[in-house]
Design an enzyme around this catalytic site. Structure first.
Site, PDB file in Angstrom:
ATOM      1  N   ASP A 309       7.783   2.250  -7.205  1.00  0.00           N
ATOM      2  CA  ASP A 309       7.262   2.611  -6.176  1.00  0.00           C
ATOM      3  C   ASP A 309       7.885   3.027  -4.898  1.00  0.00           C
ATOM      4  O   ASP A 309       8.512   2.042  -4.596  1.00  0.00           O
ATOM      5  CB  ASP A 309       5.844   1.977  -6.119  1.00  0.00           C
ATOM      6  CG  ASP A 309       4.535   2.553  -5.155  1.00  0.00           C
ATOM      7  OD1 ASP A 309       4.901   3.944  -5.120  1.00  0.00           O
ATOM      8  OD2 ASP A 309       4.275   1.929  -4.457  1.00  0.00           O
ATOM      9  N   ASP A 544       2.528  -1.805  -5.696  1.00  0.00           N
ATOM     10  CA  ASP A 544       1.834  -2.740  -4.643  1.00  0.00           C
ATOM     11  C   ASP A 544       0.441  -2.354  -4.616  1.00  0.00           C
ATOM     12  O   ASP A 544      -0.407  -3.015  -3.865  1.00  0.00           O
ATOM     13  CB  ASP A 544       2.673  -3.035  -3.249  1.00  0.00           C
ATOM     14  CG  ASP A 544       2.870  -1.586  -2.748  1.00  0.00           C
ATOM     15  OD1 ASP A 544       2.456  -0.547  -3.412  1.00  0.00           O
ATOM     16  OD2 ASP A 544       3.247  -1.815  -1.501  1.00  0.00           O
ATOM     17  N   ASP A 548      -1.565   1.344  -8.834  1.00  0.00           N
ATOM     18  CA  ASP A 548      -0.257   1.145  -9.756  1.00  0.00           C
ATOM     19  C   ASP A 548      -0.805   0.383 -10.833  1.00  0.00           C
ATOM     20  O   ASP A 548      -0.003  -0.058 -11.675  1.00  0.00           O
ATOM     21  CB  ASP A 548       0.795   0.450  -8.844  1.00  0.00           C
ATOM     22  CG  ASP A 548       1.351   1.440  -7.848  1.00  0.00           C
ATOM     23  OD1 ASP A 548       1.490   2.440  -8.188  1.00  0.00           O
ATOM     24  OD2 ASP A 548       1.564   0.784  -6.826  1.00  0.00           O
TER      25      ASP A 548
END
Length: 828
Positions: A309, A544, A548
């Site tokens: 990410d 985070d 996700d």
């Protein structure tokens, strides 16, 4: 979630008590925001009452009936200890997983304000019903999917986009459960409750028990399941032949049969594997890494695709200024104006923080009369200082009729991944929240996500290890590409805007083709991970945010930052406690250490499994007593397997993981198995032709000493190449056996405990000397052949394993199909 435009409801009275009661009876109520997981009792039952434990329990009862609990018999119960240890390890692992899943909740607000019967009331989230009118203001969490019916609010929708920028919501706009109100006040009508809520769908999608993705654990399970099935019919056949056909003594036959069966199951390897990974978890903690799944260190070492990410992983989640460009103004004067405006507005966001850091050395001056804070709707902030207006914001909003020169600057910097802000001023004061007339640009600020210092080196490390790195972000793909390029990622031009893909098939096709994915939704992240796994990849995912969660749960190894959301941390295998991406190579190194050392140790255990299986088959036709009682195998396993494997498994080892675990350890064990069997056959021939008439104790002694010698030869191979530790280990295990033969302790008779026979005659020693000489030659030949043909035969064994796995999957599919067919018939 689709836009919902039906906003019909009474904003003054809300729902009446009767309407609420009707909805509750109809099941249109939020209810408890939890998903049931497996109960503690079910976990205890599933791990205790297994076929493996049942077989060992029966064998323990049989041993107790024929052996007793005195010094002569206690040595026969060593396998029970390992059985108990393996059961406890399984229970603890599953209880930890349950604890983690039970903590997963995306809705943390315990109360919500609603309008009912014309009054504002505070109720529990579980009591919210369909069509309730909720009151939302700054700091509130949206507890149910809703639609704004009055007012406007700024909402943090990181749940959907993964980016923290606030989004303005007006009447008719939809609100996602789990999002937070940043500013403003509004009334919203609830449109989804319970399991239909977006947050609950994500929770439900992540609240399932996923068995550890461990090649080693799965391989051990294959071995144990196979041997657990084999030992029952083989044990019955062996006992029947020895007792009923060959007429051996009942007591001796039972104990030696149990000894052969116990030796076939490498139960000690399961315990050793758990210990090794537990120690890896402890070592990782020293590097500020929390491993919530002890097998994840192995999985990360095997990963070939790493999905990152952007926010919080490659970047720090903060911004930094990369330069300025002034217009008819010195840089020093420009920075002073910027400092004055920054101190006047006092915005608390990433952009404002970057500006404050950049002009931190300047002192603010001037009298502030008007302040307009930043708004994501306006895209600018401003203040009147000493009678002059200053505005900082996006050029296209500050200058709606943007000049071509400004557009060119914005386009140029966007290609570099930089956002452009313009500082403008005017002699006309700001009135309300409207831009003043006569604004003139004083200069431009070029700002971008702050790249983590360790990111370039870490990305380079994974590239060198042959790991494909993919960036998956909710941000603009052009911005993500620029960030990735600054971080040193290769193949940055292979990008795609996921908002342009309309079907699941398009998403699946894109998974392999592209490196950078922008504007990705949570369900698309999940689909990308599934597609990569379906193509045979071992996938690691970092994240985070709440968006996700589903992809993290699905990935083979999930990594979260400590600075991330609680939901992301709860479902992740690894949590980087210092949010430092540089810790990941340390995890890989720890995984390599565990895998490589366990491969060596596993071969020691499989030697015992292999020769005990072959001994059982051989002695079905050999008219002689079986070689070992359980107590013999306890000592034999300790000095040739347990102690060496335990020490070797904890050594430093940074070599790359090569080959497949099961084929590799099987082929590595072959020289040891062949050597032991050569010794057993030699002793059988001797006792049948030369040394006839030996007592059972004397025969057991010959078998034991021949086998232990062959075991030491294999320990020698496992220790090669030798260093000081290996030399001490090799000499130590030999010395330990010698001590067991000759040391006398006051509290226990070691010789009786392990069934050691010391009355060996000169003739027996001569036979042993010849047999040992033969074993050295056999082992040397097998070692040479192993070096030459090991890799080739690993491929063959691997192909056989694949065929068996494929057949097993087909059988499972047929079973599931039959179950579905039976359910369909019942429903009819």
């Amino acid at each position: 979630m689709e836009e919902i435009k039906n906003t019909d409801c009474n904003l003054i009275t809300g729902l009446t008590s009767e309407e609420v009661e009707t909805r509750v009876k109809s099941g249109l109520v939020n209810g408890l925001q939890t998903i049931k997981t497996k109960s503690v009792l079910r976990i205890l039952i599933d791990n205790t009452f297994t076929f493996f434990n049942f077989v060992f329990f029966v064998m323990a009862i049989i041993v107790a009936a024929f052996s007793g609990f005195d010094e002569d018999g206690m040595g026969n119960y060593g396998f029970v200890i390992l059985c108990v240890c393996n059961t406890l390890i399984g229970i603890v692992q599953e209880l930890r997983a349950k604890h983690t899943m039970d903590k997963l909740s995306l809705i943390s607000a315990p109360k919500v304000r609603v309008i009912r019967d014309g009054e504002e009331k505070e109720i529990a989230v579980k009591n919210v019903v369909m069509d309730d009118v909720t009151i939302l203001q700054a700091g509130h969490q949206i507890c149910a999917d809703s639609v704004v019916v009055e007012g406007s609010i700024e909402v943090n929708e990181s749940l959907i986009t993964g980016e923290p920028d606030a989004i303005v919501k007006h009447a008719g706009d939809s609100l996602m459960s789990g999002s937070y109100v940043v500013s403003g006040r509004a009334k919203a009508k609830v449109v989804h409750v319970g399991m239909d809520n977006f947050a609950m769908k994500i929770s439900a999608g992540a609240k399932y028990f996923k068995k550890p993705v461990s090649v080693i654990k799965n391989s051990l399970n294959k071995i144990i399941k196979t041997m657990s099935v084999v030992i029952v019919p083989l044990g019955i056949a062996l006992f029947s032949v020895k007792y009923y056909i060959q007429g051996n003594d009942m007591n001796s036959t039972v104990l030696t049969t149990i000894g052969s069966l116990v030796g076939m199951i490498p139960s000690g390897l399961v315990a050793l594997t758990s210990v090794v990974f537990c120690l890896s978890v402890i070592r990782l903690a020293r590097h500020h890494t929390l491993a919530q799944d002890m097998y994840c260190v192995e999985t990360l070492a095997r990963v070939d695709v790493l999905c990152l990410d952007k926010t919080g992983t490659i970047t720090e989640g903060s911004m930094e200024i990369h330069g300025i460009k002034t217009v008819d103004l010195s840089e020093d004067e420009f920075c002073r104006h910027l400092k004055n405006l920054s101190d006047a507005v006092k915005d608390e966001n990433a952009t404002a923080a970057a500006v404050k850091n950049y002009v931190g050395q300047y002192e603010a001056a001037g009298e502030v009369s008007v302040v307009v804070p930043f708004s994501s709707d306006r895209k600018w902030s401003g203040a009147v200082i000493d009678g002059r207006s200053y505005v900082l914001g996006a050029p296209e909003f500050v200058f709606p009729n943007t000049a071509e020169e400004i557009k060119a600057i914005t386009r140029e910097k966007a290609e570099e991944g930089l956002r452009v802000l313009v500082l403008a001023s005017s002699d006309i004061e700001i009135i309300g929240h409207s831009l003043p007339d006569g604004l003139k640009a004083e200069g431009f600020i070029f700002i971008a996500d702050k790249i983590r210092k360790e990111a370039p080196d870490t990305l380079q490390y994974f590239r060198d290890q042959g790991v494909t790195v993919k960036i998956i972000s909710g941000d603009n793909p052009v911005t993500v590409r620029a960030v990735a390029k600054r971080a040193g990622l290769s193949d940055c031009d292979s990008i795609i805007d996921m908002s342009t893909l309309k079907t699941d098939e398009e998403v699946i096709d894109a998974a392999e083709k592209y490196t950078i994915f922008g504007r990705v939704l949570p369900d698309q992240k999940l689909l990308l991970v599934k597609a990569l796994k379906a193509n045979g990849h071992t996938v690691a995912m970092t994240g985070d945010g709440v968006n996700d969660v589903l992809a993290l749960k699905e990935s083979d190894c999930s990594i979260a930052m400590a600075s991330g959301s609680d939901a992301a941390k709860n479902v992740s295998s690894l949590v980087l406690l210092d949010s430092n991406f540089a810790s990941m190579p340390k995890v890989v190194a720890e995984g390599r250490r565990s895998i490589n050392n366990l491969e060596r140790s596993a071969s020691l255990f499989l030697v015992k499994t292999g020769y005990n299986l072959l001994i059982a088959l051989l002695f079905l036709i050999v008219p002689s007593i079986l070689p070992f009682e359980p107590r013999h195998l306890t000592l034999l396993g300790g000095v040739t397997i347990g102690i060496p494997s335990g020490i070797l498994a904890l050594e430093p080892n940074k070599n790359r993981v090569e080959g497949r675990f099961l084929p590799k350890v099987i082929m590595n064990a072959v020289p040891g198995i062949v050597t032991v069997m050569a010794g057993i056959i030699a002793i059988v021939i001797t006792t049948q032709t030369i040394l006839t008439g030996l007592s059972s104790d004397e025969q057991h002694a010959l078998y034991f000493l021949a086998t232990v010698f062959a075991g030491y030869l294999f320990v020698f191979k496992s220790c090669w190449p030798f260093n000081l530790l290996h030399a001490v280990l090799f000499v130590g295990v030999i010395a330990l056996l010698v001590l067991c033969y000759f040391v006398h302790l006051s509290f226990i008779d070691i010789q009786s405990f392990f069934g050691l026979y010391r009355g060996i005659t000169p003739a027996m020693w001569k036979v042993l000397a010849v047999v040992w000489s033969i074993l050295v030659v056999v082992f040397a030949a097998m070692w040479a052949l192993d070096k030459k043909y090991n890799v080739r035969f690993q491929t063959t064994v691997g192909d056989i394993e694949d065929k068996i796995d494929l057949r097993h999957e087909e059988v499972l599919k047929k079973r599931e199909a039959k179950k579905a067919e039976r359910k369909a018939k019942k429903s009819l």
